[in-house]
Every structure is written in C-alpha cells, then in structure tokens.
Design an enzyme around this catalytic site. Structure first.
Site, PDB file in Angstrom:
ATOM      1  N   LYS A  93      17.148 -13.407  32.036  1.00 19.46           N
ATOM      2  CA  LYS A  93      17.227 -13.897  30.655  1.00 19.46           C
ATOM      3  C   LYS A  93      17.479 -15.401  30.674  1.00 19.46           C
ATOM      4  O   LYS A  93      18.239 -15.907  31.495  1.00 19.46           O
ATOM      5  CB  LYS A  93      18.354 -13.167  29.929  1.00 19.46           C
ATOM      6  CG  LYS A  93      18.516 -13.549  28.465  1.00 19.46           C
ATOM      7  CD  LYS A  93      19.659 -12.751  27.848  1.00 19.46           C
ATOM      8  CE  LYS A  93      19.922 -13.144  26.414  1.00 19.46           C
ATOM      9  NZ  LYS A  93      21.057 -12.364  25.849  1.00 19.46           N
ATOM     10  N   SER A  95      19.972  -9.965  21.676  1.00 23.43           N
ATOM     11  CA  SER A  95      19.344 -11.206  22.078  1.00 23.43           C
ATOM     12  C   SER A  95      18.591 -11.111  23.406  1.00 23.43           C
ATOM     13  O   SER A  95      17.927 -12.055  23.812  1.00 23.43           O
ATOM     14  CB  SER A  95      20.400 -12.307  22.150  1.00 23.43           C
ATOM     15  OG  SER A  95      21.285 -12.119  23.231  1.00 23.43           O
ATOM     16  N   SER A 129      23.716  -7.113  22.771  1.00 25.43           N
ATOM     17  CA  SER A 129      22.539  -7.891  23.147  1.00 25.43           C
ATOM     18  C   SER A 129      21.682  -7.258  24.232  1.00 25.43           C
ATOM     19  O   SER A 129      20.525  -7.634  24.393  1.00 25.43           O
ATOM     20  CB  SER A 129      22.956  -9.293  23.590  1.00 25.43           C
ATOM     21  OG  SER A 129      23.445 -10.019  22.498  1.00 25.43           O
TER      22      SER A 129
END
Length: 190
Positions: A81, A155, A179
């Site tokens: 990420k 996210s 997330s």
C-alpha cells in the site's frame, strides 16, 4: 496448474510451488506483470509497478532456491500500500503533496523481504487515507474487480482490488479503523 489457478493460488501455495521447483519466482512475477498490464488499466489498483526490479529480485530468489536457500516466502510476489515505505520509492499516501523517495524500507517491508518476498509494486489509497473508498484527485478512482462501477472500499482498496483480481497473491496494507477489513469484505477476501 494453469496460469489463472496459479495467480489465485495464494501465497502459501505459491511458496510451496516455488520451494518444490514446480514454478520459478520469475515465472510467477512474469504472470503477475502480464495480469497487471492487462487488468490494471481498468482497475487502477497499482500506483506504480516495479517490473524490472521485481524480475531482478525474482531471479535472485530463484538463485537462492537453487543454492538450497529456504525462506517462508522465497520468491513470492507481494504488493505494498502506498502509505508504506519502499526504499528508493516515493510514498505518496494518495496525494500529490509528497517529498523525496524513502531512504529505507519500512519495518514490515524489511521483514517481508527477509522472508524472501518480492515487492512487485505499490497500490492505491485515498488521499491521506482519509476516506472509506479508494480515489484521489491525483491518482484517480480504483475499481472493484467484481463490479467496475463499485468501490473496493478504503483505505486499502488498491491492495484489496489487486489481490481480488489476481494481480498479486497478497498485499501489505494498514488498518486504522477498518481500512483492511472493509476493502477485503467489498472485494470478497478474508
């Protein structure tokens, strides 16, 4: 095992196949690079792909395996990420307000590499991780691989979309309030 089954086999099975010599790390990285080239233009799961670097790391992993090296993830590709530092790469956190490339791998990337993992690229996230969907003015909208008109959540939506679409077997992400959990659920992962 055909290419699609291999792409979705999961990292434990992929590590087993590499360790037994049934597939090489290079073959697995090449498979994922081909899938990324084919599917990422519609999904927008990856912000950046480290194709040359990943192929070099795969060749090194294959060399280690050939020399008897044993690590739990030796040669297995993963994604990261874009809030997690990878040495020499910019960490954008989904925004265009970023600085210089990271000087070192974050601890989780360092540990993944120590286990033998090959970092294939960095995945999208919403701007500063502030939203439960994955889109930003800088990097655009990430799509759910099962239904392109829907969000993969956030996210860590880029990581979830990449794994769910078989663009990589696993991805590192962060969860401060759902997330990882929400994108995993939105994309049918666990």
């Amino acid at each position: 095992m055909d290419a699609t089954d291999l792409a979705y086999a999961g990292i434990a099975k992929q590590a087993e196949l590499i360790a037994s010599g049934e597939v090489s790390s290079r073959e697995l990285v090449e498979l994922y690079l081909e899938r990324i080239a084919r599917f990422n233009p519609k999904l927008n799961a990856f912000r950046v792909v480290f194709a040359e670097r990943a192929l070099l790391e795969a060749d090194q992993a294959d060399g280690r395996r050939g020399a008897g090296g044993e690590r739990p993830l030796l040669g297995v590709p993963i994604a990261v990420k874009d809030e997690i530092d990878v040495a020499g790469e910019v960490t954008t956190c989904g925004t265009n307000a970023y600085g210089e490339p990271a000087r070192a791998d974050s601890e989780i990337v360092r540990r993944a590499r120590a286990a033998g993992a090959v970092v294939i690229g960095k995945t999208h996230m919403p701007e500063l991780g502030a939203f439960p969907w994955t889109e930003s003015p800088t990097w655009g909208v990430t799509r759910n691989p099962w239904r392109l008109g829907y969000s993969p959540g956030g996210s860590s939506g880029g990581s979830a979309a990449a794994v769910a679409a078989g663009l990589v077997g696993a991805a590192l992400a962060g969860d401060g309030g759902g997330s990882i959990r929400f994108p995993s659920a939105y994309c049918g992962l666990f």
